[in-house]
Design a protein around this motif. Structure first.
Motif, PDB file in Angstrom:
ATOM      1  N   ALA A 120       1.008  -1.475   0.076  1.00 24.74           N
ATOM      2  CA  ALA A 120       0.068   0.185   0.147  1.00 24.74           C
ATOM      3  C   ALA A 120       0.504   1.100   0.093  1.00 24.74           C
ATOM      4  O   ALA A 120       0.558   2.362  -0.636  1.00 24.74           O
ATOM      5  N   TYR A 121       1.972   1.428   0.586  1.00 22.15           N
ATOM      6  CA  TYR A 121       2.922   2.434   0.649  1.00 22.15           C
ATOM      7  C   TYR A 121       3.195   3.020  -0.811  1.00 22.15           C
ATOM      8  O   TYR A 121       3.627   3.552  -1.260  1.00 22.15           O
ATOM      9  N   ALA A 122       3.777   1.742  -1.551  1.00 27.30           N
ATOM     10  CA  ALA A 122       4.272   1.648  -2.505  1.00 27.30           C
ATOM     11  C   ALA A 122       3.521   2.280  -3.276  1.00 27.30           C
ATOM     12  O   ALA A 122       3.780   3.144  -4.781  1.00 27.30           O
ATOM     13  N   GLU A 123       2.171   1.919  -3.449  1.00 30.13           N
ATOM     14  CA  GLU A 123       1.176   2.257  -4.267  1.00 30.13           C
ATOM     15  C   GLU A 123       1.537   3.793  -4.098  1.00 30.13           C
ATOM     16  O   GLU A 123       0.278   4.673  -5.405  1.00 30.13           O
ATOM     17  N   ALA A 166       7.395   3.687  -0.730  1.00 31.98           N
ATOM     18  CA  ALA A 166       8.295   2.676  -1.350  1.00 31.98           C
ATOM     19  C   ALA A 166       9.507   3.349  -0.298  1.00 31.98           C
ATOM     20  O   ALA A 166       9.923   4.213  -0.349  1.00 31.98           O
ATOM     21  N   GLY A 167       9.536   2.403   0.567  1.00 21.39           N
ATOM     22  CA  GLY A 167      11.480   2.378   1.298  1.00 21.39           C
ATOM     23  C   GLY A 167      11.328   3.263   2.628  1.00 21.39           C
ATOM     24  O   GLY A 167      12.348   3.881   3.260  1.00 21.39           O
ATOM     25  N   ARG A 168       9.533   3.694   2.210  1.00 16.70           N
ATOM     26  CA  ARG A 168       9.525   4.192   3.433  1.00 16.70           C
ATOM     27  C   ARG A 168       9.617   3.466   5.431  1.00 16.70           C
ATOM     28  O   ARG A 168       9.544   2.363   5.268  1.00 16.70           O
ATOM     29  N   VAL A 169      10.372   4.422   6.108  1.00 19.41           N
ATOM     30  CA  VAL A 169      10.337   2.984   7.462  1.00 19.41           C
ATOM     31  C   VAL A 169       9.414   2.285   7.995  1.00 19.41           C
ATOM     32  O   VAL A 169       9.302   3.104   8.439  1.00 19.41           O
TER      33      VAL A 169
END
Length: 294
Positions: free
Chosen positions: A110-113, A117-120
């Protein structure tokens, strides 16, 4: 034998967990593979409700391997991810980051979408005292950030520990619960060093441990203490009495004699606990999955 140990800082730890749980994506719960029921704080479920859970069965090198596989299957059936580790030697710890990312795969997707992406990812690490939590964190992070000693109550405050550019751990102090309703839990925690020896009657504790090992792992006692046979147990004998006879037999073999030819059972009890905790007697699991219902 009633065992209780709940220092004041553990109340502060409960408060800190409640305050910080909203800042983490998942919870990593470190358990002692030898006592997965007794080393699991029953308050943790309520304190961390709704967070994905990774259960680490630490000290698996000292536990019965067949029993550890059964425990891993049980926790997976309960919806937890599971790792079996020996953090002192690093066995199994290299799989941690991958296990966390698999546990949080949906959230990471969901972060990538959203272009994040790469969030801690942040993981809270919980465990009772002396379960090997600080050693585990040091292995995972590749540094000696967390203070690690083989005694309970060393870590007293929270600290954030980076693992890599996208993974951070929140180290928390070891936390017990105010009252052990089942005294077998207190005994198991005492055997493994999760409560301070200073509050215990070590000789009585040694009697109980001897009785358990004599009933469930007799060959280990025979081999470790070069005994031709274990003392016979009278049908009405309590664990304390039979365990005392076992301590006497082992102490006699070790030559632990005091004035008048009496056997120094207190010294033998201390040796027994040291050897049990150090894994010198063999690999033992003191609880099985059916003990979850306590």
């Amino acid at each position: 034998m009633e065992i209780q140990w709940y220092p004041g800082h553990m109340t502060r730890t409960r408060r800190m967990i409640a305050e910080q749980i909203g800042n983490v994506d998942a919870v990593c719960e470190i358990l002692d593979a030898r006592i997965p029921v007794s080393s699991r704080n029953p308050d943790v479920d309520a304190l961390t409700r709704g967070k994905p859970r990774l259960v680490v069965l630490n000290r698996a090198d000292q536990a019965d391997p067949v029993a550890t596989k059964r425990w891993a299957a049980q926790f997976r059936a309960d919806g937890c991810a599971v790792l079996e580790t020996d953090s002192k030697n690093g066995v199994g710890t290299v799989k941690f980051a991958a296990a966390v990312r698999e546990l949080l795969a949906d959230k990471l997707r969901a972060y990538a979408e959203k272009g994040q992406a790469g969030r801690v990812v942040r993981v809270m690490v919980l465990g009772i005292p002396n379960v090997g939590k600080s050693t585990f964190i040091n292995r995972i992070s590749g540094r000696k950030t967390a203070r690690a000693e083989d005694r309970p109550g060393v870590t007293r405050s929270k600290q954030w520990v980076p693992v890599d550019s996208t993974l951070e751990l929140l180290d928390t102090p070891g936390i017990l619960w105010p009252k052990f309703e089942d005294q077998s839990v207190g005994l198991n925690l005492a055997y493994t060093g999760a409560v301070k020896d200073e509050i215990l009657d070590v000789e009585t504790l040694g009697c109980h441990l001897m009785a358990y090992l004599g009933a469930h792992y007799p060959d280990a006692l025979l081999g470790a203490y070069k005994l031709p046979a274990l003392p016979e147990r009278d049908g009405g004998e309590s664990d304390t009495v039979w365990g005392f006879h076992l301590l006497e037999a082992a102490g006699k073999k070790r030559g632990f004699l005091i004035s008048g030819g009496e056997i120094d059972t207190e010294r033998m009890a201390k040796i027994l606990l040291d050897e049990f905790r150090g894994g010198k007697l063999g690999r033992f699991t003191l609880e099985l999955p059916e003990d979850l219902k306590r």
